[in-house]
Design an enzyme around this catalytic site. Structure first.
Site, PDB file in Angstrom:
ATOM      1  N   TRP A 186       0.871  -1.176   0.000  1.00 11.31           N
ATOM      2  CA  TRP A 186       0.000   0.000   0.000  1.00 11.31           C
ATOM      3  C   TRP A 186       0.902   1.218   0.000  1.00 11.31           C
ATOM      4  O   TRP A 186       1.839   1.299   0.808  1.00 11.31           O
ATOM      5  CB  TRP A 186      -0.905   0.036   1.240  1.00 11.31           C
ATOM      6  CG  TRP A 186      -1.499   1.406   1.417  1.00 11.31           C
ATOM      7  CD1 TRP A 186      -2.458   1.991   0.635  1.00 11.31           C
ATOM      8  CD2 TRP A 186      -1.107   2.399   2.372  1.00 11.31           C
ATOM      9  NE1 TRP A 186      -2.697   3.279   1.052  1.00 11.31           N
ATOM     10  CE2 TRP A 186      -1.883   3.555   2.118  1.00 11.31           C
ATOM     11  CE3 TRP A 186      -0.182   2.425   3.416  1.00 11.31           C
ATOM     12  CZ2 TRP A 186      -1.756   4.727   2.870  1.00 11.31           C
ATOM     13  CZ3 TRP A 186      -0.050   3.593   4.172  1.00 11.31           C
ATOM     14  CH2 TRP A 186      -0.838   4.725   3.894  1.00 11.31           C
ATOM     15  N   GLU A 225      -3.140  -2.846  -2.368  1.00 12.30           N
ATOM     16  CA  GLU A 225      -4.256  -2.239  -1.630  1.00 12.30           C
ATOM     17  C   GLU A 225      -4.522  -0.805  -2.069  1.00 12.30           C
ATOM     18  O   GLU A 225      -3.670   0.060  -1.940  1.00 12.30           O
ATOM     19  CB  GLU A 225      -3.907  -2.253  -0.123  1.00 12.30           C
ATOM     20  CG  GLU A 225      -4.939  -1.564   0.750  1.00 12.30           C
ATOM     21  CD  GLU A 225      -4.526  -1.511   2.227  1.00 12.30           C
ATOM     22  OE1 GLU A 225      -3.341  -1.755   2.538  1.00 12.30           O
ATOM     23  OE2 GLU A 225      -5.403  -1.206   3.053  1.00 12.30           O
ATOM     24  N   LYS A 227      -7.172   2.748  -1.959  1.00 11.85           N
ATOM     25  CA  LYS A 227      -8.023   3.407  -0.967  1.00 11.85           C
ATOM     26  C   LYS A 227      -8.703   4.615  -1.576  1.00 11.85           C
ATOM     27  O   LYS A 227      -8.398   5.002  -2.700  1.00 11.85           O
ATOM     28  CB  LYS A 227      -7.256   3.730   0.315  1.00 11.85           C
ATOM     29  CG  LYS A 227      -6.337   4.927   0.302  1.00 11.85           C
ATOM     30  CD  LYS A 227      -5.541   5.010   1.608  1.00 11.85           C
ATOM     31  CE  LYS A 227      -6.252   5.725   2.727  1.00 11.85           C
ATOM     32  NZ  LYS A 227      -5.403   5.905   3.921  1.00 11.85           N
ATOM     33  N   ASP A 258      -9.575  -3.284   1.963  1.00  7.62           N
ATOM     34  CA  ASP A 258      -9.563  -2.725   3.314  1.00  7.62           C
ATOM     35  C   ASP A 258     -10.944  -2.120   3.536  1.00  7.62           C
ATOM     36  O   ASP A 258     -11.377  -1.251   2.777  1.00  7.62           O
ATOM     37  CB  ASP A 258      -8.460  -1.667   3.433  1.00  7.62           C
ATOM     38  CG  ASP A 258      -8.368  -1.068   4.830  1.00  7.62           C
ATOM     39  OD1 ASP A 258      -9.427  -0.662   5.373  1.00  7.62           O
ATOM     40  OD2 ASP A 258      -7.263  -0.968   5.374  1.00  7.62           O
ATOM     41  N   HIS A 261     -11.682   1.658   3.251  1.00  7.76           N
ATOM     42  CA  HIS A 261     -11.193   2.402   2.096  1.00  7.76           C
ATOM     43  C   HIS A 261     -12.226   2.671   1.011  1.00  7.76           C
ATOM     44  O   HIS A 261     -11.895   2.762  -0.158  1.00  7.76           O
ATOM     45  CB  HIS A 261      -9.983   1.682   1.493  1.00  7.76           C
ATOM     46  CG  HIS A 261      -8.786   1.772   2.373  1.00  7.76           C
ATOM     47  ND1 HIS A 261      -7.528   1.381   1.978  1.00  7.76           N
ATOM     48  CD2 HIS A 261      -8.648   2.219   3.646  1.00  7.76           C
ATOM     49  CE1 HIS A 261      -6.671   1.575   2.962  1.00  7.76           C
ATOM     50  NE2 HIS A 261      -7.333   2.079   3.988  1.00  7.76           N
ATOM     51  N   HIS A 285      -8.270  -6.321   4.800  1.00  7.89           N
ATOM     52  CA  HIS A 285      -7.846  -5.516   5.941  1.00  7.89           C
ATOM     53  C   HIS A 285      -9.139  -5.173   6.659  1.00  7.89           C
ATOM     54  O   HIS A 285      -9.834  -4.241   6.262  1.00  7.89           O
ATOM     55  CB  HIS A 285      -7.126  -4.250   5.500  1.00  7.89           C
ATOM     56  CG  HIS A 285      -5.664  -4.448   5.319  1.00  7.89           C
ATOM     57  ND1 HIS A 285      -4.782  -3.411   5.162  1.00  7.89           N
ATOM     58  CD2 HIS A 285      -4.917  -5.574   5.311  1.00  7.89           C
ATOM     59  CE1 HIS A 285      -3.550  -3.899   5.043  1.00  7.89           C
ATOM     60  NE2 HIS A 285      -3.613  -5.211   5.119  1.00  7.89           N
ATOM     61  N   ASP A 293     -11.518   6.952   7.109  1.00  7.38           N
ATOM     62  CA  ASP A 293     -10.746   5.729   7.337  1.00  7.38           C
ATOM     63  C   ASP A 293     -10.077   5.833   8.709  1.00  7.38           C
ATOM     64  O   ASP A 293      -8.868   5.879   8.827  1.00  7.38           O
ATOM     65  CB  ASP A 293      -9.699   5.611   6.219  1.00  7.38           C
ATOM     66  CG  ASP A 293      -8.819   4.382   6.354  1.00  7.38           C
ATOM     67  OD1 ASP A 293      -9.248   3.435   7.026  1.00  7.38           O
ATOM     68  OD2 ASP A 293      -7.719   4.401   5.803  1.00  7.38           O
ATOM     69  N   ASP A 295      -9.857   3.811  11.175  1.00  7.64           N
ATOM     70  CA  ASP A 295      -9.226   2.610  11.716  1.00  7.64           C
ATOM     71  C   ASP A 295      -9.606   2.318  13.162  1.00  7.64           C
ATOM     72  O   ASP A 295      -8.758   1.983  13.999  1.00  7.64           O
ATOM     73  CB  ASP A 295      -7.700   2.674  11.525  1.00  7.64           C
ATOM     74  CG  ASP A 295      -7.320   2.635  10.051  1.00  7.64           C
ATOM     75  OD1 ASP A 295      -7.514   1.586   9.427  1.00  7.64           O
ATOM     76  OD2 ASP A 295      -6.851   3.658   9.517  1.00  7.64           O
ATOM     77  N   ASP A 325      -6.718  -4.545  10.311  1.00 10.65           N
ATOM     78  CA  ASP A 325      -6.021  -3.265  10.151  1.00 10.65           C
ATOM     79  C   ASP A 325      -6.766  -2.156  10.888  1.00 10.65           C
ATOM     80  O   ASP A 325      -7.523  -1.400  10.293  1.00 10.65           O
ATOM     81  CB  ASP A 325      -5.894  -2.925   8.651  1.00 10.65           C
ATOM     82  CG  ASP A 325      -5.062  -1.662   8.416  1.00 10.65           C
ATOM     83  OD1 ASP A 325      -4.448  -1.169   9.370  1.00 10.65           O
ATOM     84  OD2 ASP A 325      -5.026  -1.181   7.265  1.00 10.65           O
TER      85      ASP A 325
END
Ligand code: RNT
Ligand code: ZN
Length: 418
Positions: A186, A225, A227, A258, A261, A285, A293, A295, A325
């Site tokens: 990524w 990956e 996003k 992910d 994303h 992810h 995003d 997380d 993630d």
């Protein structure tokens, strides 16, 4: 006492599911074979162990300063083992390049070699853990807003060299463990504001990837990956979902999805059946975006549940790798691992327990309301009793009992870090 209750509840659940044609023993075996790849970076808010580590950059951010973050490699290893001891089943560990064992040396990203990961390879072997890997383009003086897509040839070459070396390291890990190491790529490349050079940047990224992937590496697998945007790079992302989907389909790479994303109303689970006819494997992810995003720690929310349903319904269990993630620095980090991992497992369990064939038959026969009825009934079926039994069989605390153990670990270990 608790174990007896769990057993009783499990026996009831087993009969309820058997009534619908679902064999919970077979599902428990499948769940045992479901391996998550724990991301090392929740333990220290994505700092890593570089001697000259700089501030976080590259469009990502960990917020919060909850005490007790791992400060060095030994602490991080301890924390990972503690978290693993509270998560049923056996799980992999996903390392970023910046988590090497640099032993006090300044090792720039274009100089890294497998020697800085030998102690990880040994540790993983001792602890029966398989390793995955990531190149790291962020939090470095040369990160800027463009790395592999940088028109500055010197900077672009620096990151190409870094990523090639990371593939060598991943391959060596794969060889050492006798199981392919999954390496995720990524990069944050993008623009904060309007730009007329989107095509230029994307062509450069493609050229860099072509060169990076030239070398055959039999014991590692590449995944890429995309996003939607990064912080400070809000207007344009070079490696978007479309870019990497096309690249993965054309050049036979694993596509990483992910869950943080995509656009807020886009369901990442819907990507699964859309891309599986064109790519052999997927990497996940699993995260939780809140407005962006962000997380946050994975929970059993609708997008996560939908993602696991879609994988099982597509009969793609063995074509997906299950990375996590999230990196929330505002709560206990061991707790974050345990909650996020267990929630992902529970979503998988619920997906495995669905009487898919029966529902599918009804759907194909045009029995719409019955489909809806069965899907709604699933939500209240005693899947939790099956999960508790899974915990008992794996010798880990049942239900919220892990809280006591984390409290003890805080008292004995993390509260002594400052
Ligand atoms: C960033 C990507 C990437 C990172 C980690 C640290 O938006 O999700 O996967 O979170 O590699
Ligand atoms: Zn990610």
């Amino acid at each position: 006492m608790k174990e007896e209750l769990v057993k009783k509840a499990y026996e009831v659940a087993k009969s309820r599911y058997a009534e619908m044609g679902v064999d919970t023993e077979a599902v428990l075996k499948q769940l045992q074979e479901f391996h998550l790849s724990l991301h090392c970076w929740q333990a220290d808010d994505v700092h890593g162990f570089e001697v000259r580590a700089g501030a976080m950059s590259g469009g990502i951010q960990s917020t919060g300063d909850f005490p007790g973050a791992a400060r060095n490699i030994d602490e991080l290893r301890m924390d990972i083992l503690k978290a693993k001891s509270l998560i049923p089943g056996s799980h992999r560990l996903n390392l970023h390049e910046i988590y090497g064992d640099f032993k006090g040396k300044v090792v720039d990203r274009d100089e890294v070699t497998v020697e800085y990961f030998q102690s990880w390879i040994d540790w993983a072997k001792e602890n029966q853990t398989l390793l995955d890997f990531n190149s790291s383009s962020f939090s470095h003086p040369k990160s800027g807003s463009l790395s592999l897509a940088n028109p500055d040839e010197g900077i672009r070459r620096f990151w190409i060299e870094h990523t090639k070396r990371c593939r060598d390291i991943a391959n060596a890990m794969g060889e050492a463990q006798g199981d392919p190491c999954i390496m995720n790529l990524w990069v944050h490349d993008g623009c904060k504001d309007v730009s007329v050079n989107h095509a230029l940047y994307r062509n450069l990224l493609k050229q860099s990837l072509d060169e990076i992937f030239e070398k055959e590496q039999p014991m590692m697998k590449d995944c890429i990956e995309g996003k939607v945007f990064g912080i400070g790079l809000e207007s344009f992302t070079v490696g978007s979902h479309d870019f990497y989907t096309a690249y993965a389909a054309k050049y036979d790479k694993i596509l990483t999805i992910d869950t943080g994303h995509y656009h807020p109303t886009e369901m990442p689970g819907d990507k699964v059946s859309a891309v599986l006819p064109f790519v052999k494997e997927l990497m996940l992810h699993v995260s939780r975006p809140v407005r962006w995003d962000s997380d946050h720690v994975t929970i059993m929310d609708d997008p996560t549940q939908d993602l696991f349903f879609e994988i099982v319904r597509a009969d793609a269990l063995d074509r997906v790798h299950y990375g996590l993630d999230f990196f929330d620095g505002s709560i206990n980090r061991i707790g974050a691992y345990v909650i996020g991992s267990r929630s992902a497992q529970k979503c998988m369990l619920r997906a495995l327990l669905e009487p898919r064939e029966a529902i599918s038959k009804l759907e194909l026969a045009g029995e719409g309301y019955k489909v809806l009825a069965l899907i709604e009934e699933q939500k209240a079926m005693p899947w939790q009793a099956v999960y508790d039994e899974f915990c008992v069989r794996n010798n880990v605390p049942v239900g919220a009992d892990f809280i006591k153990e984390i409290d003890q670990y805080v008292a004995d270990v993390t509260s002594k870090r400052n």
